[in-house]
Design an enzyme around this catalytic site. Structure first.
Site, mmCIF file in Angstrom:
data_model
loop_
_atom_site.group_PDB
_atom_site.id
_atom_site.type_symbol
_atom_site.label_atom_id
_atom_site.label_comp_id
_atom_site.label_asym_id
_atom_site.label_seq_id
_atom_site.Cartn_x
_atom_site.Cartn_y
_atom_site.Cartn_z
ATOM 1 N N LEU A 65 36.757 -45.382 14.136
ATOM 2 C CA LEU A 65 35.821 -46.328 14.766
ATOM 3 C C LEU A 65 34.556 -46.515 13.933
ATOM 4 O O LEU A 65 33.737 -47.377 14.227
ATOM 5 C CB LEU A 65 35.466 -45.878 16.185
ATOM 6 C CG LEU A 65 36.639 -45.871 17.185
ATOM 7 C CD1 LEU A 65 36.163 -45.422 18.563
ATOM 8 C CD2 LEU A 65 37.316 -47.226 17.281
ATOM 9 N N ARG A 66 34.388 -45.694 12.889
ATOM 10 C CA ARG A 66 33.335 -45.878 11.859
ATOM 11 C C ARG A 66 31.915 -45.610 12.316
ATOM 12 O O ARG A 66 30.998 -45.656 11.502
ATOM 13 C CB ARG A 66 33.393 -47.287 11.244
ATOM 14 C CG ARG A 66 34.749 -47.718 10.716
ATOM 15 C CD ARG A 66 35.277 -46.785 9.659
ATOM 16 N NE ARG A 66 36.405 -47.363 8.938
ATOM 17 C CZ ARG A 66 37.248 -46.643 8.207
ATOM 18 N NH1 ARG A 66 37.095 -45.336 8.104
ATOM 19 N NH2 ARG A 66 38.230 -47.206 7.567
ATOM 20 N N HIS A 234 50.339 -39.664 10.484
ATOM 21 C CA HIS A 234 50.944 -40.709 9.642
ATOM 22 C C HIS A 234 52.012 -40.217 8.663
ATOM 23 O O HIS A 234 51.869 -40.345 7.458
ATOM 24 C CB HIS A 234 49.861 -41.511 8.901
ATOM 25 C CG HIS A 234 48.732 -40.715 8.306
ATOM 26 N ND1 HIS A 234 48.928 -39.628 7.481
ATOM 27 C CD2 HIS A 234 47.386 -40.856 8.433
ATOM 28 C CE1 HIS A 234 47.748 -39.152 7.123
ATOM 29 N NE2 HIS A 234 46.801 -39.869 7.691
ATOM 30 N N ASN A 280 46.642 -45.102 2.758
ATOM 31 C CA ASN A 280 46.914 -43.704 2.435
ATOM 32 C C ASN A 280 47.352 -42.960 3.694
ATOM 33 O O ASN A 280 46.579 -42.907 4.647
ATOM 34 C CB ASN A 280 45.659 -43.051 1.851
ATOM 35 C CG ASN A 280 45.938 -41.640 1.361
ATOM 36 O OD1 ASN A 280 47.096 -41.250 1.199
ATOM 37 N ND2 ASN A 280 44.895 -40.868 1.137
ATOM 38 N N ASP A 307 46.446 -45.433 12.859
ATOM 39 C CA ASP A 307 45.542 -45.127 11.733
ATOM 40 C C ASP A 307 44.645 -46.348 11.468
ATOM 41 O O ASP A 307 44.399 -46.712 10.309
ATOM 42 C CB ASP A 307 46.316 -44.702 10.488
ATOM 43 C CG ASP A 307 45.410 -44.112 9.408
ATOM 44 O OD1 ASP A 307 44.206 -43.892 9.673
ATOM 45 O OD2 ASP A 307 45.901 -43.881 8.288
ATOM 46 N N HIS A 311 37.859 -52.192 7.361
ATOM 47 C CA HIS A 311 36.917 -52.262 6.239
ATOM 48 C C HIS A 311 36.308 -53.665 6.195
ATOM 49 O O HIS A 311 36.906 -54.624 6.685
ATOM 50 C CB HIS A 311 37.635 -51.994 4.909
ATOM 51 C CG HIS A 311 38.099 -50.579 4.758
ATOM 52 N ND1 HIS A 311 37.221 -49.522 4.624
ATOM 53 C CD2 HIS A 311 39.339 -50.047 4.744
ATOM 54 C CE1 HIS A 311 37.915 -48.393 4.522
ATOM 55 N NE2 HIS A 311 39.202 -48.680 4.600
HETATM 56 ZN ZN LIG Z 1 44.800 -39.700 7.291
#
Ligand SMILES: [Zn+2]
Length: 436
Positions: A65-66, A234, A280, A307, A311
């Protein structure tokens, strides 16, 4: 709190494995009754759910959520709106913020901000190590008290085995899972995509499957050693799937999640240096995608998680090597599950509901996840026949970074019930007909 009656929906209960048509009455935040031909008591909001699937409310155990620190990418306010628009009633927020959520103060802040928004619920994940630097244990006990539902240094693997052992011992005492981002860092140093033929052709540095598999193997060994619940974040390779399957066959407390992009796309999505597909762990090969789908079907993979990694546009519009990893995933996940797994016969409806609701709740220790009288009334309504093109400009998330822009997907969320409220996000299947 008001009453809501959902008429003639198709109920999907992952607890019993049943799928049946019925009316469902919500009262005081609980499922009050499930029956056919129910009359609406006075003052009840009635929703025509004919043609809709009703899942227990979907929960995404892996989102970024940054906030605090990277509010230009996403905030808790925009993140919970993206969650609801994507059909999720709750999310687990990863701790790689600035500052890192490695203290009761930051964990408590994230939790409180989520409550203030009053939409999807936000459950913070606390860091394993201070600053997620892999050197000193973070104060797990105080973070647990402040509301942390799990612990993770997501974005990094905790390479120090002795520290991981101690963290796992502690997490076990606190009855919380350790979520591991499995990536042996010396093998992936400088890597920007999967190691293989596509990376060679593009002249990009690769990250081998072995880096993930070494980390998964060590973490399974430590989970067995400590008795801690290990959750593999992930998962992306056939070899990692084999390791998890073997651990489960021996009864170890090991679970795993897969993202929609990993069960849908291969490394070829990166061709043309498409930074929207830079993620990633990286997108892998066709054989890996097949192994992930098989593992979803046979239960080796318990959970589908996004995930969600938003950005800013200018960060992704740079050379491939420089672009950050990540996909904004909350608003396409359910449509990808339906298009790629349900409509293709890989998962049946109760299995899909288990991987989106019941199993995520079990991982985080949350109640609900089944459709039965008296259970918490958190619901996700899905129109399995609705077709829609992915339009990142319409995202509620600030992050429009997706490799699925323009894809025509079938099966979209139409609304959620959370905190006792019905929040529609798309037209109900019956609504178009009523206008004629
Ligand atoms: Zn990760």
């Amino acid at each position: 709190m008001k009453r809501i009656l959902f008429k003639s929906g198709t109920l999907v209960d992952p607890g019993s494995g049943r799928v049946w048509q019925a009316d469902l009455l919500v009262e005081e935040g609980r499922i009050k009754a499930i029956d056919s031909g129910m009359a609406a008591p006075r003052g009840t909001e009635v929703v025509n759910a004919d043609g809709c699937l009703i899942f227990p409310g979907c929960v995404d155990v892996h989102v970024h959520l940054r906030e605090p620190g990277f509010e230009y990418k996403e905030t808790i306010a925009t993140g919970v709106r993206a969650a609801v628009r994507g059909g999720f009633v709750a999310v687990a927020a990863m701790p790689n913020t600035r500052p890192v959520a490695d203290s009761a103060a930051v964990v408590g802040y994230v939790r409180a901000r989520g409550e203030e928004e009053g939409l999807a619920r936000v459950f913070p994940v606390g860091a394993l190590s201070r600053g997620s630097e892999g050197k000193e244990m973070a104060p797990l006990g105080e973070m647990r008290q402040a509301g942390a539902v799990a612990f993770s240094d997501d974005g990094r693997w905790l390479a120090d085995a002795q520290l991981m052992r101690r963290v796992m011992e502690y997490a076990r005492m606190l009855k919380a899972p350790v979520i591991s981002h499995c990536e042996e860092p010396t093998l992936t140093k400088g890597g920007v995509m999967n190691e293989g033929i596509t990376a060679t052709v593009l002249g990009l540095r690769g990250m081998p499957a072995a880096a993930e598999e070494i980390a998964v193997a060590r973490d399974i060994i430590l989970a067995e050693f400590t008795g801690c619940h290990l959750h593999v974040a992930h998962i992306s390779t056939a070899g990692a799937v084999r390791l998890v399957r073997e651990a489960k066959s021996r009864g170890l407390k090991v679970t795993a999640e897969v993202t929609p992009h990993h069960f849908t796309l291969t490394e070829e999505a990166v061709q043309g240096y498409a930074t929207c597909a830079k993620v990633n762990p990286p997108l892998r090969t066709r054989a890996d995608v097949e192994a992930l789908r098989e593992a979803l079907a046979d239960g080796t993979i318990d959970i589908i998680a996004t995930d969600h990694a938003p950005h800013a546009r200018e960060e992704k519009e740079v050379e491939f090597d420089q672009a950050p990893f990540g996909i904004s995933g909350l608003e396409t996940a359910i449509a990808l599950v339906f298009t790629e797994l349900v409509h293709k016969g890989i998962l049946n409806l109760p299995q899909a509901a288990a991987k989106l609701s019941l199993n995520p709740r079990r991982l985080l220790g949350l109640p609900g996840g089944v459709l039965a009288e008296g259970e918490p009334a958190e619901l996700t309504l899905i129109d399995p026949e609705r077709e829609e093109e992915v339009d990142p400009a319409a995202f509620a998330s600030k992050g429009r970074n997706t490799p699925f822009a323009g894809w025509r997907l079938k099966g979209w969320p139409v609304g959620v019930v959370v905190r006792g409220k019905w929040i529609p996000v798309r037209p109900l299947p019956g609504e178009g007909l009523r206008e004629i």
